[in-house]
Design an enzyme around this catalytic site. Structure first.
Site, PDB file in Angstrom:
ATOM      1  N   HIS A  12       0.871  -1.193   0.000  1.00  0.00           N
ATOM      2  CA  HIS A  12       0.000   0.000   0.000  1.00  0.00           C
ATOM      3  C   HIS A  12       0.896   1.226   0.000  1.00  0.00           C
ATOM      4  CE1 HIS A  12      -3.865   2.051   1.702  1.00  0.00           C
ATOM      5  NE2 HIS A  12      -3.133   2.906   0.982  1.00  0.00           N
ATOM      6  N   HIS A 192      -9.348   1.103  -1.862  1.00  0.00           N
ATOM      7  CA  HIS A 192      -9.388   1.746  -0.551  1.00  0.00           C
ATOM      8  C   HIS A 192     -10.844   1.703  -0.086  1.00  0.00           C
ATOM      9  CE1 HIS A 192      -5.488   3.260  -1.675  1.00  0.00           C
ATOM     10  NE2 HIS A 192      -5.389   4.082  -0.635  1.00  0.00           N
ATOM     11  N   GLU A 195     -11.486   3.584   5.247  1.00  0.00           N
ATOM     12  CA  GLU A 195     -10.462   4.464   5.830  1.00  0.00           C
ATOM     13  C   GLU A 195     -11.229   5.574   6.548  1.00  0.00           C
ATOM     14  OE1 GLU A 195      -8.144   6.656   2.934  1.00  0.00           O
ATOM     15  OE2 GLU A 195      -6.587   7.195   4.385  1.00  0.00           O
ATOM     16  N   ASP A 274       1.678   7.025   2.088  1.00  0.00           N
ATOM     17  CA  ASP A 274       2.327   8.193   1.474  1.00  0.00           C
ATOM     18  C   ASP A 274       3.488   8.619   2.366  1.00  0.00           C
ATOM     19  OD1 ASP A 274       0.236   8.822  -0.719  1.00  0.00           O
ATOM     20  OD2 ASP A 274      -0.949   8.635   1.121  1.00  0.00           O
TER      21      ASP A 274
HETATM   22  N1  ADE Z   1      -4.265   8.763  -2.217  1.00  0.00           N
HETATM   23  C1  ADE Z   1      -3.059   8.837  -1.647  1.00  0.00           C
HETATM   24  N2  ADE Z   1      -3.146   8.471  -0.357  1.00  0.00           N
HETATM   25  C2  ADE Z   1      -4.432   8.134  -0.112  1.00  0.00           C
HETATM   26  C3  ADE Z   1      -5.152   7.666   1.010  1.00  0.00           C
HETATM   27  N3  ADE Z   1      -4.578   7.468   2.191  1.00  0.00           N
HETATM   28  N4  ADE Z   1      -6.475   7.462   0.888  1.00  0.00           N
HETATM   29  C4  ADE Z   1      -7.075   7.670  -0.278  1.00  0.00           C
HETATM   30  N5  ADE Z   1      -6.452   8.110  -1.368  1.00  0.00           N
HETATM   31  C5  ADE Z   1      -5.145   8.336  -1.295  1.00  0.00           C
HETATM   32 ZN    ZN Z   2      -3.632   4.775   0.268  1.00  0.00          ZN
END
Ligand code: ADE
Ligand code: ZN
Length: 328
Positions: A12, A192, A195, A274
């Site tokens: 991820h 995703h 979240e 990220d």
């Molecule tokens: N794009 C980059 N990081 C992300 C995340 N944590 N959730 C959704 N889209 C993303």
């Molecule tokens: Zn992500």
């Protein structure tokens, strides 16, 4: 000497989320593009997020400097070098084509550039790779379909499709058609879900998109029946603790649901999302949860094993990586 980090698979990881401030400014200067920040220091001061959208606004803005095949190759190569230092042996890398085609960068430039770095990664960094093409869920279903069609000439380099960007208000059901096309083309599917969005989005990802893995998924813990389904089918969940902390999915790492998820029997692994923005790469997430949650070495090893169990690998390669974890 400190022990080498446990071997692991990164599953991820948004390549755009690995753009460190120094490289963002260097690429922007090279391409004659001005970023909306005067200096690296000013940019770093902006790395304080209230939720997913506040992060995404900055993440998309910084991409302005990325324009050529060489740029994409350089970002990916810089990431893979750092990943190797963190014990990553296999990386399945997301990219967001629409974040580039919307700025006039052809999809072929993105895929050829990333592909060049990925193709030599095993040799240069000892990291095997896969590429996952994500659709931006806050764009239309038609835009996702057009993106998939534009990517058709390159599908031999793409292992899976994914779904990312602003979650709430953009349920998986919006993308049923494009995911069906991807499955027909022989691609794996991830999304995703759960979240910031509700457990209902995880159900949709499973039942409507037919996903092989769920990215994040932490909010599944609010729905007992959903947990039972994810456990029964051993659906992998790619959990990103430092991301969850920085985007306020949890207020404190000590409150992260990871231990409860493991106790429930979910197939959970740890990833970095990220890392240029969230304060840590793959192994940094392992040490962060070890310190905040008191996880022991055997649990960390289980999480590393789970990353290979969840990866899109042939069985022989998977077994070889699992042996590396066992002998670590
Ligand atoms: N794009 C980059 N990081 C992300 C995340 N944590 N959730 C959704 N889209 C993303
Ligand atoms: Zn992500």
């Amino acid at each position: 000497m400190a022990q080498a980090p446990v071997p692991k698979a990164e599953l991820h990881l948004h390549i755009e989320g690995t753009l460190e401030p120094g490289l963002a400014f260097a690429l922007a200067a090279r391409n004659g593009v001005e970023l909306p920040y005067a200096s690296e220091e000013e940019l770093r001061r902006a790395y304080s997020f209230t939720d997913l959208q506040s992060f995404l606004d900055l993440y998309y803005a910084l991409l302005a400097g990325l324009r050529t095949e060489d740029d994409f190759a350089e970002v990916a190569d810089a990431y893979l070098a750092r990943a190797a230092e963190q014990g990553v042996r296999h990386a399945e890398i997301f990219f967001d084509p629409q974040a580039h085609t919307s700025r006039g960068v052809p999809i072929g430039t993105v895929i050829e550039g990333l592909g060049r770095a990925l193709a030599k990664s095993e040799e240069t960094h000892g990291v095997s790779t896969r590429l996952i093409m994500c659709f931006l869920r806050d764009e239309s279903a038609e835009s996702a379909l057009a993106t998939f069609e534009a990517a058709r000439p390159y599908l031999d380099r793409i292992t899976a499709v994914g779904l990312d960007s602003a979650e709430v208000g953009h349920p998986p059901s919006k993308f049923t058609e494009v995911f069906a096309l991807a499955r027909e083309a022989g691609l794996k599917c991830v999304a995703h879900a759960g979240e910031e969005g509700p457990p209902a989005y995880v159900w949709e990802a499973l039942d409507l998109l037919g996903v092989d893995r769920v990215d994040h998924g932490v909010r599944c813990m609010e729905d007992r029946e959903l947990v039972d389904r994810l456990v029964a089918d051993q659906v992998p969940l790619t959990v990103c603790p430092l991301s969850n902390l920085q985007l306020k999915v949890v207020d404190d790492l000590a409150d992260h649901p990871l231990p409860a998820m493991l106790d429930a029997g979910l197939l959970v692994s740890l990833h970095s999302d990220d890392p240029a923005y969230f304060g840590g790469y793959a192994h940094d997430n392992f040490t962060a949860v070890r310190d905040a949650l008191g996880l022991d070495e055997e649990t960390l090893r289980t999480l590393a094993r789970n990353s290979f169990r969840s990866a899109f690998l042939d069985e022989e390669t998977r077994a070889a990586y699992l042996r590396e974890v066992d002998s670590h």
